[in-house]
Scaffold this motif. Structure first.
Motif, PDB file in Angstrom:
ATOM      1  N   ASP A 176      -5.512   9.204 -13.050  1.00 36.14           N
ATOM      2  CA  ASP A 176      -6.126   8.306 -14.022  1.00 36.14           C
ATOM      3  C   ASP A 176      -5.089   7.655 -14.943  1.00 36.14           C
ATOM      4  N   ILE A 177      -4.041   7.113 -14.336  1.00 38.66           N
ATOM      5  CA  ILE A 177      -2.984   6.432 -15.090  1.00 38.66           C
ATOM      6  C   ILE A 177      -3.443   5.003 -15.353  1.00 38.66           C
ATOM      7  N   GLN A 178      -3.572   4.632 -16.591  1.00 37.99           N
ATOM      8  CA  GLN A 178      -3.969   3.279 -16.962  1.00 37.99           C
ATOM      9  C   GLN A 178      -2.815   2.520 -17.608  1.00 37.99           C
ATOM     10  N   GLN A 179      -2.225   3.105 -18.647  1.00 37.72           N
ATOM     11  CA  GLN A 179      -1.202   2.409 -19.422  1.00 37.72           C
ATOM     12  C   GLN A 179       0.034   2.072 -18.576  1.00 37.72           C
ATOM     13  N   CYS A 180       0.430   2.972 -17.696  1.00 36.13           N
ATOM     14  CA  CYS A 180       1.633   2.772 -16.881  1.00 36.13           C
ATOM     15  C   CYS A 180       1.323   2.291 -15.462  1.00 36.13           C
ATOM     16  N   LYS A 181       0.070   2.022 -15.169  1.00 31.54           N
ATOM     17  CA  LYS A 181      -0.355   1.689 -13.813  1.00 31.54           C
ATOM     18  C   LYS A 181       0.399   0.487 -13.239  1.00 31.54           C
ATOM     19  N   ILE A 182       0.353  -0.639 -13.888  1.00 31.26           N
ATOM     20  CA  ILE A 182       0.952  -1.865 -13.344  1.00 31.26           C
ATOM     21  C   ILE A 182       2.464  -1.732 -13.177  1.00 31.26           C
ATOM     22  N   PRO A 183       3.207  -1.268 -14.208  1.00 30.61           N
ATOM     23  CA  PRO A 183       4.653  -1.152 -13.981  1.00 30.61           C
ATOM     24  C   PRO A 183       5.023  -0.086 -12.942  1.00 30.61           C
ATOM     25  N   LEU A 184       4.268   1.008 -12.868  1.00 29.88           N
ATOM     26  CA  LEU A 184       4.550   2.027 -11.849  1.00 29.88           C
ATOM     27  C   LEU A 184       4.335   1.474 -10.441  1.00 29.88           C
TER      28      LEU A 184
ATOM     29  N   ASP B 224       0.845  -1.177   0.000  1.00 30.45           N
ATOM     30  CA  ASP B 224       0.000   0.000   0.000  1.00 30.45           C
ATOM     31  C   ASP B 224       0.890   1.240   0.000  1.00 30.45           C
ATOM     32  N   THR B 225       1.466   1.593  -1.156  1.00 32.20           N
ATOM     33  CA  THR B 225       2.269   2.804  -1.254  1.00 32.20           C
ATOM     34  C   THR B 225       1.392   3.936  -1.761  1.00 32.20           C
ATOM     35  N   SER B 226       1.879   5.155  -1.573  1.00 27.03           N
ATOM     36  CA  SER B 226       1.110   6.294  -2.052  1.00 27.03           C
ATOM     37  C   SER B 226       1.152   6.391  -3.576  1.00 27.03           C
ATOM     38  N   MET B 227       1.946   5.553  -4.230  1.00 27.25           N
ATOM     39  CA  MET B 227       1.936   5.526  -5.697  1.00 27.25           C
ATOM     40  C   MET B 227       0.557   5.106  -6.190  1.00 27.25           C
ATOM     41  N   SER B 228      -0.114   4.218  -5.472  1.00 26.59           N
ATOM     42  CA  SER B 228      -1.457   3.799  -5.898  1.00 26.59           C
ATOM     43  C   SER B 228      -2.432   4.973  -5.861  1.00 26.59           C
ATOM     44  N   VAL B 229      -2.277   5.874  -4.907  1.00 33.66           N
ATOM     45  CA  VAL B 229      -3.121   7.073  -4.844  1.00 33.66           C
ATOM     46  C   VAL B 229      -2.816   7.990  -6.023  1.00 33.66           C
ATOM     47  N   ILE B 230      -1.543   8.172  -6.324  1.00 31.27           N
ATOM     48  CA  ILE B 230      -1.146   9.020  -7.449  1.00 31.27           C
ATOM     49  C   ILE B 230      -1.669   8.463  -8.760  1.00 31.27           C
ATOM     50  N   VAL B 231      -1.554   7.158  -8.947  1.00 29.30           N
ATOM     51  CA  VAL B 231      -2.046   6.519 -10.166  1.00 29.30           C
ATOM     52  C   VAL B 231      -3.548   6.734 -10.303  1.00 29.30           C
TER      53      VAL B 231
ATOM     54  N   LEU C   1       5.263  10.800  -1.565  1.00 28.35           N
ATOM     55  CA  LEU C   1       5.453  11.006  -3.000  1.00 28.35           C
ATOM     56  C   LEU C   1       4.579  12.156  -3.484  1.00 28.35           C
ATOM     57  N   HIS C   2       5.087  12.882  -4.469  1.00 28.42           N
ATOM     58  CA  HIS C   2       4.325  13.955  -5.102  1.00 28.42           C
ATOM     59  C   HIS C   2       4.547  13.895  -6.603  1.00 28.42           C
ATOM     60  N   VAL C   3       3.522  14.258  -7.339  1.00 26.60           N
ATOM     61  CA  VAL C   3       3.651  14.352  -8.789  1.00 26.60           C
ATOM     62  C   VAL C   3       4.482  15.589  -9.096  1.00 26.60           C
ATOM     63  N   ASP C   4       5.509  15.411  -9.914  1.00 22.02           N
ATOM     64  CA  ASP C   4       6.394  16.521 -10.259  1.00 22.02           C
ATOM     65  C   ASP C   4       5.645  17.573 -11.071  1.00 22.02           C
ATOM     66  N   GLN C   5       5.011  17.146 -12.146  1.00 18.65           N
ATOM     67  CA  GLN C   5       4.261  18.053 -13.007  1.00 18.65           C
ATOM     68  C   GLN C   5       2.940  17.397 -13.358  1.00 18.65           C
TER      69      GLN C   5
ATOM     70  N   ALA D 100       4.401  -1.662  -9.543  1.00 15.19           N
ATOM     71  CA  ALA D 100       5.378  -2.725  -9.286  1.00 15.19           C
ATOM     72  C   ALA D 100       6.744  -2.156  -8.908  1.00 15.19           C
ATOM     73  N   ILE D 101       7.209  -1.157  -9.650  1.00 13.22           N
ATOM     74  CA  ILE D 101       8.543  -0.627  -9.364  1.00 13.22           C
ATOM     75  C   ILE D 101       8.538   0.176  -8.066  1.00 13.22           C
ATOM     76  N   ALA D 102       7.425   0.866  -7.763  1.00 13.13           N
ATOM     77  CA  ALA D 102       7.313   1.589  -6.494  1.00 13.13           C
ATOM     78  C   ALA D 102       7.269   0.605  -5.331  1.00 13.13           C
ATOM     79  N   ASP D 103       6.502  -0.465  -5.480  1.00 14.08           N
ATOM     80  CA  ASP D 103       6.425  -1.479  -4.430  1.00 14.08           C
ATOM     81  C   ASP D 103       7.787  -2.128  -4.185  1.00 14.08           C
ATOM     82  N   GLU D 104       8.511  -2.388  -5.265  1.00 16.96           N
ATOM     83  CA  GLU D 104       9.834  -3.003  -5.143  1.00 16.96           C
ATOM     84  C   GLU D 104      10.774  -2.111  -4.347  1.00 16.96           C
ATOM     85  N   LEU D 105      10.775  -0.830  -4.637  1.00 13.13           N
ATOM     86  CA  LEU D 105      11.704   0.073  -3.964  1.00 13.13           C
ATOM     87  C   LEU D 105      11.228   0.458  -2.567  1.00 13.13           C
TER      88      LEU D 105
END
Length: 168
Positions: free
Chosen positions: A36-44, A25-32, A59-63, A46-51
């Motif tokens: 409304d990130i669909q195409q990059c949702k799973i890899p984002l 349960d990382t805050s990346m899931s909230v950002i996604v 976490l904050h969205v840069d732009q 996964a890589i956030a969970d790994e790290l």
């Protein structure tokens, strides 16, 4: 540094969990979700969970972008480990073929010198070469998309560590 070394063991365990599509349960899931990130949702995720794993983080969205699924997307943040904080940047690049390339870069300073850091954290990584008098480059022996730069700071008494990982 023993804590960071154990972090790598936890990372390996989380990779096994990721293969079953289990996400921390990382805050990346909230950002996604919020963007409304669909195409990059799973890899984002996964890589956030790994790290990040179960570490406290922010976490904050840069732009923030409208239609973030169609353009490169950057998330910046801090991960709090027991011994110190690390800065992190996640990048997502949606591709026209429907896939998404994601990467992260994590930076932290260690109170040990770079030789000690290499022995404690990166002893199984391949030495690639020197980048300068004070910096050298390493690559993970099995996961070639992972690399690191170790740079001596404070007259060689401490080490600035930059880890990178990329993939789909």
């Amino acid at each position: 540094m023993a804590i960071r070394h154990s972090f790598f063991a936890v990372t390996l365990a989380s990779l096994c969990a990721l293969s079953f599509n289990v996400h921390a349960d990382t805050s990346m899931s909230v950002i996604v979700e919020e963007n409304d990130i669909q195409q990059c949702k799973i890899p984002l995720l996964a890589i956030a969970d790994e790290l990040i794993g179960t570490n406290v983080h922010r976490l904050h969205v840069d732009q923030p972008k409208q239609h973030a699924d169609k353009y490169p997307f950057t998330v910046v943040g801090v991960i709090s480990y027991k011994d110190d904080d690390a800065q992190v940047q996640f990048n997502a690049f949606p591709m026209v073929n429907g896939e998404c390339e994601v990467s992260y870069q994590e930076v932290f300073e260690s109170p040990e010198n770079c030789l000690e850091v290499r022995e404690q954290i990166f002893k199984k990584w391949e030495y690639v070469g020197r980048l300068s008098k004070n910096s050298f480059f390493l690559r993970h022996k099995e996961r070639l998309t992972k690399n690191a730069t170790l740079t001596s700071v404070k007259s060689g008494t401490e080490c600035l560590v930059t880890r990178r990982h990329s993939g789909f």
